[in-house]
Design a protein around this motif. Structure first.
Motif, PDB file in Angstrom:
ATOM      1  N   ASP A  42      66.719 -10.682  -9.254  1.00 22.63           N
ATOM      2  CA  ASP A  42      67.881  -9.862  -8.965  1.00 22.63           C
ATOM      3  C   ASP A  42      68.528 -10.362  -7.677  1.00 22.63           C
ATOM      4  OD1 ASP A  42      69.205  -7.328  -7.622  1.00 22.63           O
ATOM      5  OD2 ASP A  42      69.056  -6.916  -9.769  1.00 22.63           O
ATOM      6  N   PRO A  43      69.848 -10.511  -7.648  1.00 22.62           N
ATOM      7  CA  PRO A  43      70.490 -11.025  -6.441  1.00 22.62           C
ATOM      8  C   PRO A  43      70.359 -10.112  -5.230  1.00 22.62           C
ATOM      9  CG  PRO A  43      72.133 -10.374  -8.065  1.00 22.62           C
ATOM     10  CD  PRO A  43      70.805 -10.270  -8.728  1.00 22.62           C
ATOM     11  N   PHE A  44      70.012  -8.825  -5.444  1.00 29.26           N
ATOM     12  CA  PHE A  44      69.891  -7.887  -4.332  1.00 29.26           C
ATOM     13  C   PHE A  44      68.446  -7.685  -3.895  1.00 29.26           C
ATOM     14  CE2 PHE A  44      73.879  -6.730  -6.486  1.00 29.26           C
ATOM     15  CZ  PHE A  44      74.744  -7.037  -5.450  1.00 29.26           C
ATOM     16  N   ASP A  45      67.521  -8.534  -4.364  1.00 29.49           N
ATOM     17  CA  ASP A  45      66.129  -8.463  -3.935  1.00 29.49           C
ATOM     18  C   ASP A  45      65.878  -9.192  -2.616  1.00 29.49           C
ATOM     19  OD1 ASP A  45      65.242  -6.909  -5.972  1.00 29.49           O
ATOM     20  OD2 ASP A  45      64.414  -8.548  -7.168  1.00 29.49           O
ATOM     21  N   GLY A  46      66.909  -9.531  -1.913  1.00 32.63           N
ATOM     22  CA  GLY A  46      66.764 -10.294  -0.680  1.00 32.63           C
ATOM     23  C   GLY A  46      66.622  -9.450   0.570  1.00 32.63           C
ATOM     24  N   ARG A  47      66.284  -8.202   0.426  1.00 32.83           N
ATOM     25  CA  ARG A  47      66.094  -7.309   1.572  1.00 32.83           C
ATOM     26  C   ARG A  47      67.316  -7.318   2.486  1.00 32.83           C
ATOM     27  NH1 ARG A  47      61.246  -9.869   0.756  1.00 32.83           N
ATOM     28  NH2 ARG A  47      61.592 -11.397   2.373  1.00 32.83           N
ATOM     29  N   ILE A  48      68.470  -6.955   1.937  1.00 33.77           N
ATOM     30  CA  ILE A  48      69.684  -6.985   2.741  1.00 33.77           C
ATOM     31  C   ILE A  48      69.772  -5.809   3.705  1.00 33.77           C
ATOM     32  CG2 ILE A  48      71.019  -8.331   1.102  1.00 33.77           C
ATOM     33  CD1 ILE A  48      72.365  -5.770   0.181  1.00 33.77           C
ATOM     34  N   LEU A  49      69.063  -4.722   3.414  1.00 38.32           N
ATOM     35  CA  LEU A  49      69.095  -3.602   4.343  1.00 38.32           C
ATOM     36  C   LEU A  49      68.290  -3.962   5.581  1.00 38.32           C
ATOM     37  CD1 LEU A  49      68.616  -0.637   1.862  1.00 38.32           C
ATOM     38  CD2 LEU A  49      70.704  -1.415   2.951  1.00 38.32           C
ATOM     39  N   GLY A  50      68.891  -3.866   6.712  1.00 33.18           N
ATOM     40  CA  GLY A  50      68.217  -4.212   7.951  1.00 33.18           C
ATOM     41  C   GLY A  50      68.358  -5.680   8.334  1.00 33.18           C
ATOM     42  N   GLY A  51      69.149  -6.425   7.592  1.00 28.04           N
ATOM     43  CA  GLY A  51      69.391  -7.826   7.932  1.00 28.04           C
ATOM     44  C   GLY A  51      68.301  -8.755   7.438  1.00 28.04           C
TER      45      GLY A  51
END
Length: 109
Positions: A42-51
């Motif tokens: 998934d493209p949003f599995d990169g832990r975008i919350l919190g940088g």
């Protein structure tokens, strides 16, 4: 590795839905490529919350290939859980590895 023979486009007959849940992904290479892996997730599995964006994907071995006179066509079916996916390929030939994402190549020895 013959990099001029490597090709993938996210359209037409190289990336298309098979049904409501499955996606066929194809890669064309020269006959010198011995193995192909696909890193997909998934493209949003990169832990975008919190940088600290970091995305790796899950490694899957592409085992099915078709042989043409000058190329191999590698095929894999994936099931993106949220109907979206991000991916890149790892190509191996002799003692060389290449990471390929659309028209981007990165060598790793």
């Amino acid at each position: 590795m013959n990099l001029a023979a490597v090709s993938h486009k996210v359209k037409d007959n190289e990336c298309y839905p098979l049904n409501q849940d499955e996606l066929m992904i194809c890669l064309r290479t020269g006959k010198d490529v011995e193995a192909v892996s696909l890193y997909v997730g998934d493209p949003f599995d990169g832990r975008i919350l919190g940088g600290n964006w970091e995305w790796h994907g899950e490694r899957q071995t592409v085992s099915f290939r078709k042989e043409l006179p000058l190329h191999y066509i590698w095929n894999i079916v994936v099931k993106p859980p949220y109907k979206r996916c991000k991916y890149y390929f790892e190509l191996a030939a002799e003692n060389q590895k290449i990471y390929y994402k659309m028209d981007f190549l990165q060598k790793k020895n």
